[in-house]
Design a protein around this motif. Structure first.
Motif, short mmCIF file in Angstrom:
data_model
loop_
_atom_site.label_atom_id
_atom_site.label_comp_id
_atom_site.label_asym_id
_atom_site.label_seq_id
_atom_site.Cartn_x
_atom_site.Cartn_y
_atom_site.Cartn_z
N ASP A 1 -9.35 11.24 -4.75
CA ASP A 1 -10.53 10.87 -5.53
C ASP A 1 -11.12 9.55 -5.05
O ASP A 1 -12.33 9.42 -4.85
CB ASP A 1 -10.17 10.71 -7.02
N GLU A 2 -10.24 8.56 -4.88
CA GLU A 2 -10.73 7.26 -4.47
C GLU A 2 -11.41 7.34 -3.11
O GLU A 2 -12.50 6.81 -2.91
CB GLU A 2 -9.59 6.22 -4.42
N PHE A 3 -10.75 8.01 -2.17
CA PHE A 3 -11.35 8.10 -0.83
C PHE A 3 -12.70 8.80 -0.90
O PHE A 3 -13.66 8.40 -0.24
CB PHE A 3 -10.41 8.82 0.14
N ILE B 1 -4.11 1.07 -4.18
CA ILE B 1 -3.80 2.48 -4.38
C ILE B 1 -5.06 3.32 -4.18
O ILE B 1 -6.10 3.06 -4.79
CB ILE B 1 -3.23 2.71 -5.80
N ALA B 2 -4.95 4.29 -3.26
CA ALA B 2 -6.08 5.17 -3.02
C ALA B 2 -5.58 6.58 -2.77
O ALA B 2 -4.72 6.80 -1.91
CB ALA B 2 -6.91 4.69 -1.83
N ILE C 1 0.85 -1.20 0.00
CA ILE C 1 0.00 0.00 0.00
C ILE C 1 0.89 1.24 0.00
O ILE C 1 1.56 1.52 1.00
CB ILE C 1 -0.94 0.05 1.22
N PRO C 2 0.94 1.97 -1.10
CA PRO C 2 1.72 3.20 -1.09
C PRO C 2 1.07 4.26 -0.20
O PRO C 2 -0.16 4.33 -0.12
CB PRO C 2 1.73 3.64 -2.57
N LEU C 3 1.91 5.06 0.44
CA LEU C 3 1.41 6.17 1.26
C LEU C 3 1.23 7.36 0.32
O LEU C 3 2.09 8.22 0.20
CB LEU C 3 2.43 6.48 2.37
N PHE C 4 0.10 7.34 -0.36
CA PHE C 4 -0.16 8.28 -1.44
C PHE C 4 -0.42 9.67 -0.86
O PHE C 4 0.11 10.68 -1.32
CB PHE C 4 -1.38 7.78 -2.23
#
Lengths: 441, 441
Positions: B405-407, B401-402, B350-353
């Motif tokens: 937008d995704e959240f 990946i989130a 999980i990247p820390l986007f």
């Protein structure tokens, strides 16, 4: 020829199956949890150049080192912990590994300690570390690992006590005792055993604190409780100290993230008196106690350090790590009756009822194993009672019994060795496995 | 302060994750198979009294021993194998353990060997033994363990070569060479490397065999093949030798039972030339080769012995045991491309986007882990490309990946890092785990 006395060295232990089976289970659980966070295994040699081992150790570890000259006349020693080998390993390989580097290392270490203190000279350490990042996310993860690990072992009621060395240092600066921090921490460390008055006296005598300063430190060290409560009480004490403010902010961020990741709030407490040694740790420090057995001390501890490997490389390697106290945990589990004792690793026992049927018993066992159920065939055609006595002593849970009559009818008895109940089923893999699953569940 | 050179001793190795992960997997497989037959784990100290270690060893192992005086002035040494510690352990504890006693022991041993021969000075052994029974069932089981073990590791084409020292001894008796058995076996041992003529010469010179005797031995040593075939050829050669007949009968019984327990006949061959050392073994002996890589030698060997612990106890302890050659197996697996290399133990990354979402990423990771899938959150909010580069280098299989937008849409991208494909799913544990299962399968 006279016999050699079979014995182990003082401070060293044989592990018989009854002790080794729960030990392996605990180590397996630790590995599984470490791996679930992406920590990868490494191993290093038990023997290292002596200069590698004595570089960082204290006088005490130096004195306890098993050291000698090898066949090539090199001065060598047995590792006394897994941190020094990690530092050497990181200095040597970090270019290839890259950062952040997350490793676990479960291995034996040796210390020629005084066994009168109930210590062993050979024991296993069970460490995990994240190297090469100062990110608070890595601190948070260390707490999550400890939480998952203890839950996976089967504990429900435990407390992870956290602190940040930055808070402690800021308070000492504010009190004008920054230069005496070592003496202050050494005195504070004795609080639970020596009591308030003796520690106050030591603070005044050894650390040169005034009566007022000593009282302030002791008052501070008593702060406990939930995150917001404690941090709000600490805040005014260090309000003009930038490093202290940063440590506070970091601690608050960590506590909130740990909570939002799903750890119950009551499991993680701020305890400003925790320092964990005097020099090595620079940020987060933590210890873990079992609520039902607080007296045995911390069973999982660790913290953040600024520079892991300064003895071996100029590259600065900050990191955060923790360690599980295997021996303590095992004795705690024993005391809390969390250990199911057994001398066998297989659950199903097949007596060799009729010697001429050995091939049939072996075939049956192979089928049970193919279904993922461990199964042992007794090797000698002793009386059935004797064989079942053996099965009972070892702790098998079920037996598959077949004699001439059963084979003639193409059947087998499935016996629950706990309750003594027997069921007769068809001698097919499907029927036997199905009934075993029922008995073993 | 000058830096200490970070280095390991000659003949000692660091294991980086890429090497350690397949090693742990192999050890896990061995443990699982040993356990499925009811073998239980034990451990013994790395350090033993020197007299315990030098009692049984050969001059060669004595010379290779790491020995020194401990803090109490005791002469001690590091164990050089797991058989001597087993003998000492059995002598000490067999009364408590009872017989038959089935144990496995997977642990490190040390030998100050000449590293020019490509040998290491620290390596792991992986032994199993059944002690306290002379039953043929235990011999059979040893062969079944080896078969299951290699199959579980992933090998299909391998051959277990078996022999019985009783047959060999009977043939030598018949030929009038019983007294020269050591010299004969030493010569025969060289057959594959030195060739027929040289061995024939050595048999005549060192073992005092006549030309006829030497030819007879060499002819005998060439016997190979299926059970009935070889044993029928051997039978007339030892027809008047009671011990030889008994060894033949036992070998035949073993071969038939192994077959009826489900091991394909072509996997187990009788090879009358196998002796495995000169003194220790007294009955069944076996070696195992990979059909695709016979040149690396035996990867799993063992045999039956009459008396394990005669140096330490008067109690006679017969037994049968085997050992897996971990290092050989690993290099064979590498050569046969049976090792999937990876530097991570977790599958999902999980990247820390968005740094401010750390708590959300941690919660997501915790849910993935709760479903039994390993999951790592990157600790620093670097550029997404950099983070995915890290994931790629380490060998993660999928990423979650989130971003903002995704959240906002309560969604997450599930990315297959092998194919590059992405799917967007609802940000619920159920949907994410379901899609991950699909991607990882």
């Amino acid at each position: 020829m006279s016999l050699i006395q079979p014995r182990t060295l003082k401070g060293f232990r044989d592990y018989l199956p009854e002790a080794m089976i729960p030990r392996e289970r605990l180590i397996d659980t630790a590995r599984r949890v470490y791996r679930s966070f992406g920590f990868a295994p490494i191993d290093t040699p038990a023997l290292e150049y002596l200069e590698v081992l004595t570089g960082k150790g204290s006088d005490e570890t130096d004195k306890q080192l098993y050291r000698f000259q090898d066949h090539g006349g090199r001065d060598v020693g047995l590792r006394f912990d897994l941190t020094v080998p990690l530092a050497r390993f990181a200095a040597q390989h970090i270019g290839q590994l890259g950062t952040p580097f997350k490793r676990y290392h479960i291995a034996t270490v040796w210390r020629g300690e005084n066994t009168q203190r109930g210590r062993y000279r050979e024991f296993m350490q069970c460490d995990f570390d994240t190297i090469g990042t100062t990110a608070v996310a890595a601190d948070i993860e260390a707490i999550l690992v400890i939480n998952d690990l203890l839950a996976a072992i089967g504990f429900d009621k435990f407390t992870i006590h956290v602190n940040n060395r930055g808070i402690l240092n800021a308070v000492l600066r504010q009190l004008g005792l920054a230069d005496q921090s070592t003496a202050v921490l050494r005195a504070l460390d004795k609080l639970s055993k020596a009591g308030w008055e003796k520690v106050e006296a030591e603070l005044c005598e050894s650390a040169g604190a005034s009566h007022e300063q000593a009282t302030a430190i002791l008052d501070f060290s008593q702060l406990r409780g939930g995150c917001d409560e404690v941090l709000s009480a600490v805040e005014p004490m260090i309000s003009s100290d930038a490093d202290g403010e940063a440590a506070l902010k970091r601690t608050r961020e960590m506590m909130h993230a740990v909570s939002s990741a799903g750890v119950p709030d009551h499991r993680v407490k701020i305890d400003v008196s925790i320092a964990r040694g005097l020099d090595y740790y620079t940020g987060l420090v933590f210890e873990t106690t079992l609520d039902d057995l607080p007296g045995i001390g911390s069973i999982a501890s660790g913290g953040r350090y600024d520079n892991l490997a300064d003895l071996y490389t100029k590259q600065q390697l900050p990191g955060i790590g923790g360690s599980l106290g295997l021996d303590r945990l095992l004795s705690a589990m024993e005391e809390l009756e969390l250990i199911e004792t057994s001398q066998t690793t297989a659950e199903v026992f097949i007596p060799l009822f009729e010697a001429s049927r050995l091939g049939d018993y072996l075939k049956l066992a192979a089928r049970v194993r193919a279904a993922g159920i461990g199964c042992e065939v007794y090797p000698e055609p002793k009386k059935l009672g004797k064989q079942l006595q053996y099965a009972d002593k070892k702790g098998f849970k079920a037996a598959l019994i077949a004699g001439g009559d059963e084979f003639a009818n193409h059947q087998v008895q499935v016996k629950n060795l706990g309750t003594g109940e027997s069921t007769t089923v068809a001698l097919t893999a499907e029927a036997v496995v199905k009934e075993l699953m029922r008995v073993l569940s």
